[in-house]
Motif scaffolding. Structure first.
Motif, PDB file in Angstrom:
ATOM      1  N   TYR A 114       0.814  -1.218   0.000  1.00 49.84           N
ATOM      2  CA  TYR A 114       0.000   0.000   0.000  1.00 49.84           C
ATOM      3  C   TYR A 114       0.849   1.270   0.000  1.00 49.84           C
ATOM      4  CZ  TYR A 114      -4.164  -2.776   0.770  1.00 49.84           C
ATOM      5  OH  TYR A 114      -5.185  -3.657   0.628  1.00 49.84           O
ATOM      6  N   ILE A 115       1.935   1.292   0.756  1.00 52.36           N
ATOM      7  CA  ILE A 115       2.762   2.506   0.821  1.00 52.36           C
ATOM      8  C   ILE A 115       3.353   2.847  -0.545  1.00 52.36           C
ATOM      9  CG2 ILE A 115       4.861   3.515   1.796  1.00 52.36           C
ATOM     10  CD1 ILE A 115       4.151   2.109   4.430  1.00 52.36           C
ATOM     11  N   PRO A 116       3.995   1.909  -1.245  1.00 53.59           N
ATOM     12  CA  PRO A 116       4.488   2.254  -2.588  1.00 53.59           C
ATOM     13  C   PRO A 116       3.359   2.617  -3.559  1.00 53.59           C
ATOM     14  CG  PRO A 116       5.572   0.288  -1.801  1.00 53.59           C
ATOM     15  CD  PRO A 116       4.478   0.596  -0.828  1.00 53.59           C
ATOM     16  N   ALA A 117       2.205   1.982  -3.410  1.00 54.27           N
ATOM     17  CA  ALA A 117       1.078   2.311  -4.289  1.00 54.27           C
ATOM     18  C   ALA A 117       0.603   3.741  -4.064  1.00 54.27           C
ATOM     19  CB  ALA A 117      -0.063   1.326  -4.056  1.00 54.27           C
ATOM     20  N   ILE A 118       0.572   4.173  -2.812  1.00 55.23           N
ATOM     21  CA  ILE A 118       0.191   5.559  -2.515  1.00 55.23           C
ATOM     22  C   ILE A 118       1.260   6.512  -3.037  1.00 55.23           C
ATOM     23  CG2 ILE A 118      -0.217   7.216  -0.644  1.00 55.23           C
ATOM     24  CD1 ILE A 118      -1.429   4.851   0.946  1.00 55.23           C
ATOM     25  N   LEU A 119       2.535   6.134  -2.885  1.00 59.17           N
ATOM     26  CA  LEU A 119       3.624   6.970  -3.405  1.00 59.17           C
ATOM     27  C   LEU A 119       3.502   7.157  -4.915  1.00 59.17           C
ATOM     28  CD1 LEU A 119       6.683   5.519  -1.472  1.00 59.17           C
ATOM     29  CD2 LEU A 119       5.690   7.787  -1.183  1.00 59.17           C
ATOM     30  N   LEU A 120       3.310   6.049  -5.618  1.00 56.71           N
ATOM     31  CA  LEU A 120       3.256   6.113  -7.081  1.00 56.71           C
ATOM     32  C   LEU A 120       1.963   6.733  -7.589  1.00 56.71           C
ATOM     33  CD1 LEU A 120       4.673   2.594  -7.963  1.00 56.71           C
ATOM     34  CD2 LEU A 120       5.813   4.782  -8.232  1.00 56.71           C
ATOM     35  N   GLY A 121       0.847   6.310  -7.042  1.00 52.26           N
ATOM     36  CA  GLY A 121      -0.445   6.760  -7.552  1.00 52.26           C
ATOM     37  C   GLY A 121      -0.870   8.111  -7.040  1.00 52.26           C
ATOM     38  N   PHE A 122      -1.128   8.199  -5.745  1.00 53.89           N
ATOM     39  CA  PHE A 122      -1.662   9.432  -5.170  1.00 53.89           C
ATOM     40  C   PHE A 122      -0.657  10.576  -5.228  1.00 53.89           C
ATOM     41  CE2 PHE A 122      -2.317  12.218  -1.483  1.00 53.89           C
ATOM     42  CZ  PHE A 122      -3.567  12.709  -1.807  1.00 53.89           C
ATOM     43  N   CYS A 123       0.534  10.372  -4.668  1.00 50.54           N
ATOM     44  CA  CYS A 123       1.527  11.454  -4.636  1.00 50.54           C
ATOM     45  C   CYS A 123       2.031  11.800  -6.024  1.00 50.54           C
ATOM     46  CB  CYS A 123       2.692  11.084  -3.723  1.00 50.54           C
ATOM     47  SG  CYS A 123       2.250  11.024  -1.987  1.00 50.54           S
ATOM     48  N   GLY A 124       2.145  10.810  -6.887  1.00 50.95           N
ATOM     49  CA  GLY A 124       2.599  11.078  -8.249  1.00 50.95           C
ATOM     50  C   GLY A 124       1.641  11.978  -9.002  1.00 50.95           C
ATOM     51  N   CYS A 125       0.344  11.766  -8.838  1.00 47.73           N
ATOM     52  CA  CYS A 125      -0.642  12.618  -9.513  1.00 47.73           C
ATOM     53  C   CYS A 125      -0.866  13.929  -8.774  1.00 47.73           C
ATOM     54  CB  CYS A 125      -1.964  11.875  -9.649  1.00 47.73           C
ATOM     55  SG  CYS A 125      -1.885  10.599 -10.902  1.00 47.73           S
ATOM     56  N   LEU A 126      -0.677  13.924  -7.473  1.00 45.15           N
ATOM     57  CA  LEU A 126      -0.860  15.154  -6.703  1.00 45.15           C
ATOM     58  C   LEU A 126       0.222  16.174  -7.016  1.00 45.15           C
ATOM     59  CD1 LEU A 126      -2.591  16.456  -4.438  1.00 45.15           C
ATOM     60  CD2 LEU A 126      -0.943  15.536  -2.813  1.00 45.15           C
ATOM     61  N   THR A 127       1.442  15.718  -7.196  1.00 48.87           N
ATOM     62  CA  THR A 127       2.577  16.622  -7.402  1.00 48.87           C
ATOM     63  C   THR A 127       3.087  16.576  -8.841  1.00 48.87           C
ATOM     64  OG1 THR A 127       4.139  14.918  -6.724  1.00 48.87           O
ATOM     65  CG2 THR A 127       3.312  16.380  -5.009  1.00 48.87           C
ATOM     66  N   THR A 128       2.207  16.500  -9.789  1.00 58.44           N
ATOM     67  CA  THR A 128       2.605  16.379 -11.186  1.00 58.44           C
ATOM     68  C   THR A 128       3.366  17.612 -11.670  1.00 58.44           C
ATOM     69  OG1 THR A 128       1.838  15.928 -13.416  1.00 58.44           O
ATOM     70  CG2 THR A 128       0.412  17.262 -12.058  1.00 58.44           C
ATOM     71  N   VAL A 129       4.337  17.380 -12.511  1.00 56.75           N
ATOM     72  CA  VAL A 129       5.202  18.450 -13.005  1.00 56.75           C
ATOM     73  C   VAL A 129       4.499  19.275 -14.083  1.00 56.75           C
ATOM     74  CG1 VAL A 129       7.362  18.885 -14.244  1.00 56.75           C
ATOM     75  CG2 VAL A 129       7.294  17.188 -12.429  1.00 56.75           C
ATOM     76  N   SER A 130       3.584  18.667 -14.816  1.00 55.10           N
ATOM     77  CA  SER A 130       2.963  19.372 -15.940  1.00 55.10           C
ATOM     78  C   SER A 130       2.207  20.626 -15.495  1.00 55.10           C
ATOM     79  CB  SER A 130       2.024  18.443 -16.703  1.00 55.10           C
ATOM     80  OG  SER A 130       0.990  17.990 -15.858  1.00 55.10           O
ATOM     81  N   THR A 131       1.502  20.568 -14.376  1.00 60.39           N
ATOM     82  CA  THR A 131       0.796  21.751 -13.882  1.00 60.39           C
ATOM     83  C   THR A 131       1.783  22.819 -13.447  1.00 60.39           C
ATOM     84  OG1 THR A 131      -1.024  20.362 -13.145  1.00 60.39           O
ATOM     85  CG2 THR A 131      -0.911  22.561 -12.219  1.00 60.39           C
ATOM     86  N   PHE A 132       2.854  22.398 -12.796  1.00 61.73           N
ATOM     87  CA  PHE A 132       3.891  23.341 -12.361  1.00 61.73           C
ATOM     88  C   PHE A 132       4.495  24.071 -13.562  1.00 61.73           C
ATOM     89  CE2 PHE A 132       8.530  23.802 -11.845  1.00 61.73           C
ATOM     90  CZ  PHE A 132       8.529  24.875 -10.964  1.00 61.73           C
ATOM     91  N   VAL A 133       4.838  23.321 -14.601  1.00 58.23           N
ATOM     92  CA  VAL A 133       5.444  23.919 -15.789  1.00 58.23           C
ATOM     93  C   VAL A 133       4.449  24.850 -16.478  1.00 58.23           C
ATOM     94  CG1 VAL A 133       6.351  23.409 -18.092  1.00 58.23           C
ATOM     95  CG2 VAL A 133       7.097  22.058 -16.134  1.00 58.23           C
ATOM     96  N   ASN A 134       3.216  24.406 -16.611  1.00 54.75           N
ATOM     97  CA  ASN A 134       2.194  25.221 -17.266  1.00 54.75           C
ATOM     98  C   ASN A 134       1.976  26.532 -16.516  1.00 54.75           C
ATOM     99  OD1 ASN A 134       0.160  25.852 -19.136  1.00 54.75           O
ATOM    100  ND2 ASN A 134      -1.386  25.058 -17.750  1.00 54.75           N
ATOM    101  N   GLU A 135       1.890  26.467 -15.216  1.00 54.81           N
ATOM    102  CA  GLU A 135       1.656  27.688 -14.438  1.00 54.81           C
ATOM    103  C   GLU A 135       2.890  28.583 -14.405  1.00 54.81           C
ATOM    104  OE1 GLU A 135       0.068  26.248 -10.773  1.00 54.81           O
ATOM    105  OE2 GLU A 135      -1.928  26.080 -11.629  1.00 54.81           O
TER     106      GLU A 135
END
Length: 152
Positions: A114-135
């Motif tokens: 569960y911990i790696p799944a939360i790291l990859l899934g939830f945190c990966g989508c929460l902190t996505t680079v594309s929104t940062f770059v776009n903004e």
């Protein structure tokens, strides 16, 4: 009664189809997680990902209140990094390694999946680079440099 613009209907259709797709993928993911042990971590990561995506999307709607600094995206990125680091420390404390690729096997306890799944899934989508770059690209000088520097 005045007719609503088409983009209002499309937005509602998009939200509905997103939730419908998520529900169907969740059902499929639960079934795969139950029956196929080797895909458990990947499937759980896919199931956790939309939560990070929806939180990021809905909080970014408040960025229009902060035209010179996208505060909500910044807050989401900071929160995601804190969650990520907390889970890495927890993973190292419980397993002795932070390399979650070593944890995927049929005899891996559920908590270590569960911990790696939360790291990859939830945190990966929460902190996505594309929104940062776009903004960052949409901000005017010198605000984009300030936002980029504060984020790093």
């Amino acid at each position: 009664q005045e007719a609503k613009p088409i983009h209002m209907h499309l937005h509602k259709l998009g939200v509905f189809s997103s939730w419908l797709g998520y529900i169907l993928c969740t059902i499929a993911g639960i079934l795969i997680t139950i029956w196929v042990v080797s895909y458990r971590m990947v499937t759980l990561a896919i199931l956790f990902a939309p939560f990070g995506t929806f939180i990021r999307f809905y909080t970014s709607q408040f960025n229009k209140n902060f035209p010179k600094f996208p505060l909500m995206t910044f807050a989401v990125n900071v929160a995601g990094c804190i969650i990520f680091q907390t889970l890495i420390v927890t993973l190292e404390a419980t397993t002795g390694t932070s390399n979650y690729s070593l944890l995927v096997s049929s005899d891996t306890p559920s908590a270590q999946i569960y911990i790696p799944a939360i790291l990859l899934g939830f945190c990966g989508c929460l902190t996505t680079v594309s929104t940062f770059v776009n903004e960052t690209r949409s901000l005017l000088l010198p605000y984009n440099y300030f936002y980029g520097g504060a984020t790093f």
